[in-house]
Design an enzyme around this catalytic site. Structure first.
Site, mmCIF file in Angstrom:
data_model
loop_
_atom_site.group_PDB
_atom_site.id
_atom_site.type_symbol
_atom_site.label_atom_id
_atom_site.label_comp_id
_atom_site.label_asym_id
_atom_site.label_seq_id
_atom_site.Cartn_x
_atom_site.Cartn_y
_atom_site.Cartn_z
ATOM 1 N N ASN A 1 49.159 33.523 42.046
ATOM 2 C CA ASN A 1 48.629 33.110 40.741
ATOM 3 C C ASN A 1 49.207 31.772 40.287
ATOM 4 O OD1 ASN A 1 46.834 35.150 40.452
ATOM 5 N ND2 ASN A 1 47.937 36.248 38.852
ATOM 6 N N GLU B 1 51.011 38.593 44.689
ATOM 7 C CA GLU B 1 49.983 38.308 43.682
ATOM 8 C C GLU B 1 50.511 37.353 42.614
ATOM 9 O OE1 GLU B 1 47.044 38.886 44.108
ATOM 10 O OE2 GLU B 1 46.711 40.750 45.190
ATOM 11 N N ARG C 1 37.612 30.644 45.197
ATOM 12 C CA ARG C 1 36.854 31.853 45.536
ATOM 13 C C ARG C 1 36.376 31.844 46.984
ATOM 14 N NH1 ARG C 1 34.911 34.695 40.711
ATOM 15 N NH2 ARG C 1 35.576 33.461 38.937
HETATM 16 N N1 LIG Z 1 50.053 32.102 36.164
HETATM 17 C C1 LIG Z 1 48.864 31.985 35.564
HETATM 18 N N2 LIG Z 1 48.568 30.876 34.832
HETATM 19 C C2 LIG Z 1 47.365 30.756 34.216
HETATM 20 N N3 LIG Z 1 46.397 31.686 34.284
HETATM 21 C C3 LIG Z 1 46.640 32.804 34.978
HETATM 22 C C4 LIG Z 1 47.888 33.015 35.658
HETATM 23 N N4 LIG Z 1 47.840 34.224 36.251
HETATM 24 C C5 LIG Z 1 46.621 34.742 35.959
HETATM 25 N N5 LIG Z 1 45.907 33.900 35.195
HETATM 26 C C6 LIG Z 1 44.551 34.134 34.641
HETATM 27 O O1 LIG Z 1 44.238 35.511 34.733
HETATM 28 C C7 LIG Z 1 43.082 35.694 35.557
HETATM 29 C C8 LIG Z 1 43.205 36.994 36.334
HETATM 30 O O2 LIG Z 1 44.286 36.920 37.265
HETATM 31 P P1 LIG Z 1 44.264 37.832 38.554
HETATM 32 O O3 LIG Z 1 45.441 37.525 39.379
HETATM 33 O O4 LIG Z 1 44.067 39.241 38.142
HETATM 34 O O5 LIG Z 1 42.911 37.391 39.283
HETATM 35 P P2 LIG Z 1 42.609 36.038 40.077
HETATM 36 O O6 LIG Z 1 43.880 35.313 40.371
HETATM 37 O O7 LIG Z 1 41.578 35.279 39.334
HETATM 38 O O8 LIG Z 1 41.961 36.594 41.404
HETATM 39 P P3 LIG Z 1 42.752 37.372 42.590
HETATM 40 O O9 LIG Z 1 44.153 37.589 42.124
HETATM 41 O O10 LIG Z 1 41.985 38.644 42.781
HETATM 42 O O11 LIG Z 1 42.667 36.481 43.777
HETATM 43 C C9 LIG Z 1 43.008 34.445 36.393
HETATM 44 O O12 LIG Z 1 41.709 34.182 36.882
HETATM 45 C C10 LIG Z 1 43.471 33.393 35.401
HETATM 46 O O13 LIG Z 1 42.443 33.080 34.490
HETATM 47 MG MG LIG Z 2 45.472 36.365 41.242
#
Ligand SMILES: Nc1ncnc2c1ncn2[C@@H]1O[C@H](COP(=O)(O)OP(=O)(O)OP(=O)(O)O)[C@@H](O)[C@H]1O
Ligand SMILES: [Mg+2]
Lengths: 138, 130
Positions: free
Chosen positions: A50, A46, A99
């Site tokens: 990210n 995860e 998405r």
């Molecule tokens: N490394 C990062 N840099 C910038 N923004 C981040 C980072 N990690 C997370 N975020 C922000 O936090 C939000 C939530 O992260 P999270 O990993 O929970 O969900 P996601 O990546 O959007 O979806 P998923 O992980 O379910 O595929 C992201 O949509 C983004 O806005």
């Molecule tokens: Mg994520």
């Protein structure tokens, strides 16, 4: 004490998960208990994704000693303006294209939280994000 | 007082009704197409998980399950590999790209497909296993 480093390319979904797969292989080789490996694998994947989905580039550092596995995932990217909000299940700023691939459920950060003993997120808007994940081997 | 019939049985509450099936039996019974597989046909399948959200699968699927999805891009392989899932079934007759198949072969992941919908296939799989 084992110390490894992996580069993560932002935006490159073709390699997403590669660093995590390599680390998992190593954890297996050095006989970290399978139950721990399973949870660490979820959290680091995860964190790696990210960086790919939300940042420009980053690296994952792994520190392993007999008592713990510590992972530090740091990136250059937009940063997270509101970490508390980002930690909420379902919150996501992922683009439509991301998405479409099945990312962007807003479950990544919650998955990390659920699968490690300690988690720290440090972020500076316009600069980048650091995620630290610690698992104690008992 | 009249004579009432008395019957007595021991109910086995511990018995686990769940059947663990081998991958090859499931492939046969659900009429799945094998896109790629190695030597995993004798592996036991522990259940199934149905989702098109990768983080949902990461967080909630468990080892040995069959993953039913409409996602076809190569990131599904890393998820299946990290979670040690027994197979991915791509439904609705969707076809994965060459790169997905190549990665599945390299990572030793079983890739299957079905013309049915996720709902229909999951229902049948549930019936087989439970
Ligand atoms: N490394 C990062 N840099 C910038 N923004 C981040 C980072 N990690 C997370 N975020 C922000 O936090 C939000 C939530 O992260 P999270 O990993 O929970 O969900 P996601 O990546 O959007 O979806 P998923 O992980 O379910 O595929 C992201 O949509 C983004 O806005
Ligand atoms: Mg994520």
């Amino acid at each position: 004490m084992l110390n490894l480093e992996f580069v993560i390319e932002g935006g490159d979904f073709t390699k997403a998960g590669q660093a995590s797969s390599e680390v998992k292989q190593i954890l297996k080789q050095i006989n970290i208990p399978p139950a721990h490996i399973k949870r660490i694998a979820v959290a680091m994947y995860e964190a790696e994704v990210n960086v790919v989905a939300h940042a420009y580039k980053g690296k994952m550092s792994v520190f392993i000693d007999p008592s713990k596995v510590y992972l530090k995932i740091e990136d250059e990217g937009p940063g997270i303006p509101n970490i508390e909000q980002a930690m909420q299940e379902g919150f996501s700023t992922a683009t439509e294209a991301v998405r479409q691939m099945g990312f962007g459920a807003g479950m990544g950060l919650p998955n990390m939280k659920k699968n490690v003993d300690e988690m720290q997120v440090t972020s500076e808007v316009g600069k980048g994000t650091i995620v630290e994940l610690t698992t104690y081997i008992t | 007082m009249g004579n009432r019939p008395v019957s007595k049985i021991n109910v086995d509450t511990k018995q686990d009704k769940k059947r663990n099936m081998k991958l090859k039996e499931i492939i046969e019974k659900l009429n799945l197409t094998v896109i790629c597989a190695n030597d995993q046909f004798e592996n036991e399948v522990s259940g199934g998980y149905c989702s098109d959200l990768l983080s949902d699968v990461m967080g909630n699927a468990t080892e040995g399950q069959i993953w039913i999805t409409i996602q076809v891009h190569k990131n599904i392989i890393a998820v299946a590999s990290l979670k040690e899932l027994s197979a991915i079934v791509i439904v609705k007759g969707l076809e994965p790209g060459e790169d997905t198949i190549e990665t599945a072969k390299k990572e030793n992941i079983v890739l299957l497909s079905s013309n049915e919908t996720a709902f229909d296939l999951a229902g049948k799989l549930y019936g087989l296993i439970n």
